[in-house]
Scaffold this motif. Structure first.
Motif, PDB file in Angstrom:
ATOM      1  N   GLY A 170      -1.428  -1.270  21.508  1.00 20.95           N
ATOM      2  CA  GLY A 170      -1.563  -0.963  20.716  1.00 20.95           C
ATOM      3  C   GLY A 170      -1.196  -0.710  19.551  1.00 20.95           C
ATOM      4  N   ILE A 171      -1.927   0.288  18.111  1.00 24.52           N
ATOM      5  CA  ILE A 171      -1.768  -0.560  16.732  1.00 24.52           C
ATOM      6  C   ILE A 171      -0.631   0.395  16.125  1.00 24.52           C
ATOM      7  CG2 ILE A 171      -3.311  -0.661  14.688  1.00 24.52           C
ATOM      8  CD1 ILE A 171      -5.724   0.509  16.399  1.00 24.52           C
ATOM      9  N   SER A 172       0.152  -0.912  15.296  1.00 29.79           N
ATOM     10  CA  SER A 172       1.174  -0.363  14.493  1.00 29.79           C
ATOM     11  C   SER A 172       0.808  -0.074  13.423  1.00 29.79           C
ATOM     12  CB  SER A 172       2.397  -1.059  14.791  1.00 29.79           C
ATOM     13  OG  SER A 172       3.493  -1.212  13.307  1.00 29.79           O
ATOM     14  N   MET A 173       0.967   0.710  12.587  1.00 28.08           N
ATOM     15  CA  MET A 173       0.371   0.792  11.398  1.00 28.08           C
ATOM     16  C   MET A 173       1.400   0.630  10.219  1.00 28.08           C
ATOM     17  SD  MET A 173      -2.657   1.910  10.426  1.00 28.08           S
ATOM     18  CE  MET A 173      -2.593   2.472   8.599  1.00 28.08           C
ATOM     19  N   ARG A 174       3.083   0.487  10.582  1.00 32.83           N
ATOM     20  CA  ARG A 174       4.381  -0.225   9.718  1.00 32.83           C
ATOM     21  C   ARG A 174       3.725  -1.331   9.958  1.00 32.83           C
ATOM     22  NH1 ARG A 174       8.941   1.388  11.952  1.00 32.83           N
ATOM     23  NH2 ARG A 174       8.196   2.892  12.684  1.00 32.83           N
ATOM     24  N   ARG A 175       3.850  -2.350  11.154  1.00 31.31           N
ATOM     25  CA  ARG A 175       3.351  -3.705  11.549  1.00 31.31           C
ATOM     26  C   ARG A 175       2.455  -3.949  10.213  1.00 31.31           C
ATOM     27  NH1 ARG A 175       3.113  -5.145  17.164  1.00 31.31           N
ATOM     28  NH2 ARG A 175       1.296  -6.184  16.650  1.00 31.31           N
ATOM     29  N   GLU A 176       1.143  -2.767  10.318  1.00 28.83           N
ATOM     30  CA  GLU A 176       0.107  -3.923   9.509  1.00 28.83           C
ATOM     31  C   GLU A 176       0.639  -3.440   7.716  1.00 28.83           C
ATOM     32  OE1 GLU A 176      -2.777  -5.090  10.668  1.00 28.83           O
ATOM     33  OE2 GLU A 176      -2.544  -4.530  12.562  1.00 28.83           O
ATOM     34  N   ARG A 177       0.635  -2.775   8.087  1.00 25.85           N
ATOM     35  CA  ARG A 177       1.408  -2.399   6.909  1.00 25.85           C
ATOM     36  C   ARG A 177       2.427  -3.646   5.597  1.00 25.85           C
ATOM     37  NH1 ARG A 177      -0.466   1.295   3.053  1.00 25.85           N
ATOM     38  NH2 ARG A 177       0.741   1.586   1.288  1.00 25.85           N
ATOM     39  N   SER A 178       3.636  -3.941   6.972  1.00 26.14           N
ATOM     40  CA  SER A 178       4.675  -5.711   6.495  1.00 26.14           C
ATOM     41  C   SER A 178       3.548  -6.419   6.359  1.00 26.14           C
ATOM     42  CB  SER A 178       5.596  -4.757   7.337  1.00 26.14           C
ATOM     43  OG  SER A 178       5.126  -5.775   8.741  1.00 26.14           O
ATOM     44  N   ALA A 179       2.224  -6.950   7.369  1.00 23.83           N
ATOM     45  CA  ALA A 179       1.367  -7.753   7.628  1.00 23.83           C
ATOM     46  C   ALA A 179       1.112  -8.223   5.656  1.00 23.83           C
ATOM     47  CB  ALA A 179       1.154  -7.762   8.498  1.00 23.83           C
ATOM     48  N   ALA A 180       0.567  -6.676   5.689  1.00 20.79           N
ATOM     49  CA  ALA A 180      -0.079  -7.246   4.503  1.00 20.79           C
ATOM     50  C   ALA A 180       0.312  -6.870   3.145  1.00 20.79           C
ATOM     51  CB  ALA A 180      -1.257  -5.341   3.954  1.00 20.79           C
ATOM     52  N   ARG A 181       1.799  -6.565   3.287  1.00 16.02           N
ATOM     53  CA  ARG A 181       2.951  -6.870   1.802  1.00 16.02           C
ATOM     54  C   ARG A 181       3.195  -8.340   2.220  1.00 16.02           C
ATOM     55  NH1 ARG A 181       5.445  -1.846   2.619  1.00 16.02           N
ATOM     56  NH2 ARG A 181       4.531  -0.288   0.667  1.00 16.02           N
ATOM     57  N   GLU A 182       3.376  -8.929   2.881  1.00 15.87           N
ATOM     58  CA  GLU A 182       3.796  -9.757   3.211  1.00 15.87           C
ATOM     59  C   GLU A 182       2.701 -11.168   2.571  1.00 15.87           C
ATOM     60  OE1 GLU A 182       5.117 -12.042   6.499  1.00 15.87           O
ATOM     61  OE2 GLU A 182       4.630 -13.869   6.411  1.00 15.87           O
ATOM     62  N   ALA A 183       1.195 -11.072   3.176  1.00 16.70           N
ATOM     63  CA  ALA A 183       0.712 -11.387   2.536  1.00 16.70           C
ATOM     64  C   ALA A 183       0.048 -10.912   0.491  1.00 16.70           C
ATOM     65  CB  ALA A 183      -0.624 -11.038   2.822  1.00 16.70           C
ATOM     66  N   VAL A 184       0.263 -10.103   0.576  1.00 16.14           N
ATOM     67  CA  VAL A 184      -0.068 -10.084  -1.295  1.00 16.14           C
ATOM     68  C   VAL A 184       1.455 -10.462  -1.949  1.00 16.14           C
ATOM     69  CG1 VAL A 184       0.862  -8.081  -2.880  1.00 16.14           C
ATOM     70  CG2 VAL A 184      -0.847  -7.789  -1.006  1.00 16.14           C
ATOM     71  N   GLU A 185       1.885 -10.872  -1.642  1.00 15.22           N
ATOM     72  CA  GLU A 185       3.507 -11.462  -1.819  1.00 15.22           C
ATOM     73  C   GLU A 185       2.901 -12.967  -1.144  1.00 15.22           C
ATOM     74  OE1 GLU A 185       7.809 -11.267  -1.179  1.00 15.22           O
ATOM     75  OE2 GLU A 185       7.349  -9.126  -1.161  1.00 15.22           O
ATOM     76  N   ARG A 186       2.838 -13.193  -0.742  1.00 17.11           N
ATOM     77  CA  ARG A 186       3.480 -14.286  -0.687  1.00 17.11           C
ATOM     78  C   ARG A 186       1.749 -15.476  -1.570  1.00 17.11           C
ATOM     79  NH1 ARG A 186       2.790 -18.366   5.101  1.00 17.11           N
ATOM     80  NH2 ARG A 186       3.298 -20.514   3.764  1.00 17.11           N
ATOM     81  N   LEU A 187       0.710 -14.772  -1.439  1.00 22.25           N
ATOM     82  CA  LEU A 187      -0.563 -15.411  -2.262  1.00 22.25           C
ATOM     83  C   LEU A 187      -0.532 -14.569  -3.898  1.00 22.25           C
ATOM     84  CD1 LEU A 187      -3.191 -15.450  -0.086  1.00 22.25           C
ATOM     85  CD2 LEU A 187      -2.000 -17.382  -0.760  1.00 22.25           C
ATOM     86  N   ALA A 188       0.855 -13.994  -3.999  1.00 19.85           N
ATOM     87  CA  ALA A 188       0.501 -13.013  -5.629  1.00 19.85           C
ATOM     88  C   ALA A 188      -0.785 -12.280  -5.636  1.00 19.85           C
ATOM     89  CB  ALA A 188       1.001 -14.353  -6.626  1.00 19.85           C
ATOM     90  N   ILE A 189      -0.756 -11.459  -4.823  1.00 17.72           N
ATOM     91  CA  ILE A 189      -2.590 -10.632  -5.427  1.00 17.72           C
ATOM     92  C   ILE A 189      -1.544  -9.859  -6.237  1.00 17.72           C
ATOM     93  CG2 ILE A 189      -4.252  -9.386  -3.964  1.00 17.72           C
ATOM     94  CD1 ILE A 189      -3.137 -11.303  -1.347  1.00 17.72           C
ATOM     95  N   ARG A 190      -1.782 -10.001  -7.944  1.00 18.98           N
ATOM     96  CA  ARG A 190      -1.863  -8.341  -7.837  1.00 18.98           C
ATOM     97  C   ARG A 190      -2.941  -7.509  -8.185  1.00 18.98           C
ATOM     98  NH1 ARG A 190      -2.803  -7.900 -14.113  1.00 18.98           N
ATOM     99  NH2 ARG A 190      -0.721  -7.270 -15.021  1.00 18.98           N
ATOM    100  N   LEU A 191      -2.412  -6.351  -8.017  1.00 11.10           N
ATOM    101  CA  LEU A 191      -2.244  -4.970  -7.432  1.00 11.10           C
ATOM    102  C   LEU A 191      -1.683  -3.901  -8.281  1.00 11.10           C
ATOM    103  CD1 LEU A 191      -0.667  -4.127  -5.159  1.00 11.10           C
ATOM    104  CD2 LEU A 191      -2.698  -5.650  -3.436  1.00 11.10           C
ATOM    105  N   GLY A 192      -2.729  -2.569  -7.864  1.00  7.40           N
ATOM    106  CA  GLY A 192      -2.095  -1.641  -7.934  1.00  7.40           C
ATOM    107  C   GLY A 192      -0.957  -0.928  -7.150  1.00  7.40           C
ATOM    108  N   SER A 193      -2.020  -0.698  -5.860  1.00  8.67           N
ATOM    109  CA  SER A 193      -1.428  -0.149  -4.611  1.00  8.67           C
ATOM    110  C   SER A 193      -2.064  -0.682  -3.684  1.00  8.67           C
ATOM    111  CB  SER A 193      -1.491   1.341  -4.610  1.00  8.67           C
ATOM    112  OG  SER A 193      -1.286   1.939  -3.587  1.00  8.67           O
TER     113      SER A 193
END
Ligand SMILES: Nc1ncnc2c1ncn2[C@@H]1O[C@H](COP(=O)(O)OP(=O)(O)OP(=O)(O)O)[C@@H](O)[C@H]1O
Ligand SMILES: [Mg+2]
Length: 504
Positions: A365-388
């Motif tokens: 099954g797909i956990s949206m929450r897991r997807e979101r936290s993985a995405a957040r981690e990637a954004v933080e790790r690579l310092a991706i500059r974004l609005g949302s």
């Protein structure tokens, strides 16, 4: 000649520029530096008339101007090479070169004059383009570097007094950059003012007289490059963090994960290679010698016409990219924008689409929450500059978009990673992060094959480099042998030898 005063620009909640300023003179090459998302391209778009500033003013020759369109900007003598290619793949080289210089009415004489100018430009760029590119070559068939050169030629043909080069070297190899710099020096002699944006510091140091550093849309400093050290520039740009440029010990293990024998495909002429678990193999040589084609063929995105591919001891029949992805192959494409992104979808969707799909295939099954936290981690790790995370990827700056592509695949838990010029346009800080991620994956046993237009990147990452020429491996460098000079010289040597054979 040109001045930008306290310019501000917002996109919804994102502040792209907040009081950016600089001034550049005639006959000056002025660098614009800053991390991904610091506002460099926004300044350039404002000067080019394709974006309007919210606040501040622009001055050309001491007069305030407000270019409301690219045409008006061109009338002021401004010529811009945008970060994203604007050449049209379905038109030929000559047609692309003449786009924008065409006279309003097509007279027979104008047409001939245009042809002559295009052909002169083509010859000027010849040493960097290679022998095979003619006025009738379809631009879509050229390599990213060759397309970039046509893009530059197109703007040069308009004879701008103020020339903007936004990451115009990002997909160029050293010899191509050298030729461009010769042209830039000539323009400088003629009193043209050049604004030069690049994430390659050595280029800034070689060609620029002064540079303005931006961070988060603000002016940090303007420096005279004759008395500024490289590490000082990095410090101004990213604070204290320095880019990792040292080599680390190889993580190569005994197990051969991927074996390719006598592979033939469009652009690939009989390549054999053995890639081990934990090994990082670089693809070197001049650009467009089949490096991307090789990666695409291994990934199943280009049809194999001969030879075999063996994965974990099992010989594979014909397969497509979807199957390769299921087996754990990942391809990070170099041609951002067209490949590798769903530009109207959100950043979140783009980040998770691969792993999501694989998990669904595997029956989880797909956990949206897991997807979101993985995405957040990637954004933080690579310092991706974004609005949302919910903004469309099209809102990202060039380098940040490339980081999303890289992160998306690295999140997908790959066994074999095929990287095609992965850090094109990515700033020094994030580059170091991406190198770190690549090395961590290698240490965990991933097999990595990387093509790069940045010789330093190949030198720093690779355990082995295969030098390609016309689709075949013509030399191999290993361990200590791999340094920038040797990479450049082996690439040039091979092509010089081939030229001699042809003419002899
Ligand atoms: N059309 C847009 N909509 C929303 N945000 C945007 C848009 N264009 C740019 N931005 C935002 O403005 C900021 C500055 O972007 P800009 O493209 O000028 O950065 P840059 O310095 O050129 O970065 P890079 O080195 O990655 O090319 C970024 O945070 C970017 O996400
Ligand atoms: Mg940019």
């Amino acid at each position: 000649m040109i001045e930008v005063r306290d310019v501000g620009k917002r996109y919804g909640g994102v502040v792209a520029l907040a009081g950016a300023r600089f001034a550049a003179e005639a006959g000056e090459v002025h660098g614009l530096l800053g991390p991904n998302g610091s506002g460099k391209s926004t300044i350039n778009k404002i000067l080019a008339g394709s974006v309007r500033p919210d606040t501040g003013s622009l001055w050309v020759d001491g007069r305030q101007v407000q270019p409301g369109s690219p045409t008006e900007s061109a009338r002021l003598g401004i010529g811009a090479v945008y970060q994203q290619l604007t050449v049209i793949p379905t038109l030929d080289v000559e047609q692309n070169l003449l786009l924008g210089t065409e006279p309003g009415r097509w007279g027979l004489l104008d047409r001939r004059a245009g042809r002559e100018r295009a052909s002169a430009m083509l010859e000027r760029l010849r040493p960097a383009l290679g022998e095979h590119v003619g006025p009738g070559s379809l631009v879509g068939d050229l390599s990213p570097g060759q397309q970039q050169l046509i893009e530059i030629g197109k703007v040069l043909l308009r004879r701008p007094r103020i020339l903007i080069l936004d990451e115009a070297t990002a997909s160029l190899h050293r010899p191509q950059v050298d030729l461009l710099f010769d042209i830039v020096r000539e323009l400088r002699e003629d009193g043209v003012c050049v604004l030069f944006v690049s994430h390659r510091l050595d280029e800034i140091l070689r060609i620029c007289d002064r540079a303005t550093i931006l961070r988060a849309g603000r002016h940090v400093a303007t420096v005279d490059l004759a008395d500024t050290r490289p590490d000082e520039l990095v410090r101004l740009m990213v604070g204290e963090k320095l880019a990792e440029t040292t080599k680390v010990p190889s993580a190569r293990r005994d197990e051969v994960v991927l074996q390719v024998d006598d592979l033939h495909a469009p652009g690939v002429a009989g390549v054999s290679l053995r890639a081990h678990a934990g090994e990082i193999i670089g693809l070197g040589g001049l650009q467009g010698q089949g490096q991307s084609d090789l990666l695409m063929t291994i990934f199943g995105a280009l049809p194999r016409t001969g030879g075999t591919v063996t994965f974990r001891g099992r010989r594979l029949g014909h397969y497509r990219a979807a199957r390769a992805a299921r087996m754990g192959f990942a391809l990070v494409p170099g041609n951002r924008g067209t490949q590798g992104m769903f530009s109207l979808r959100s950043i979140q969707e783009n980040l998770s689409i691969v792993s999501l799909w694989r998990r669904t295939m595997a029956g989880f099954g797909i956990s949206m929450r897991r997807e979101r936290s993985a995405a957040r981690e990637a954004v933080e790790r690579l310092a991706i500059r974004l609005g949302s995370l919910d903004d469309p990827v099209s809102s990202l700056s060039g380098g940040n978009a490339q980081k999303v592509i890289v992160a998306k695949w690295l999140l997908s838990d790959p066994v074999v990673i095929l990287l095609d010029d992965p850090t094109k346009g990515v700033d020094v800080g994030a580059k170091a992060e991406i190198y770190q991620i690549i090395r961590t994956l290698a240490a965990e046993g991933c097999t990595i094959v990387i093509n790069s237009s940045d010789d330093r990147e190949l030198a720093v990452l690779s355990d082995r480099v295969l030098v390609l020429f016309e689709g075949a491996v013509v030399a191999e460098l290993e361990g200590e042998e791999i340094d920038e000079e040797r990479l450049v010289s082996s690439a040039l040597l091979v092509s010089a030898r081939a030229d001699r054979e042809v003419s002899g």
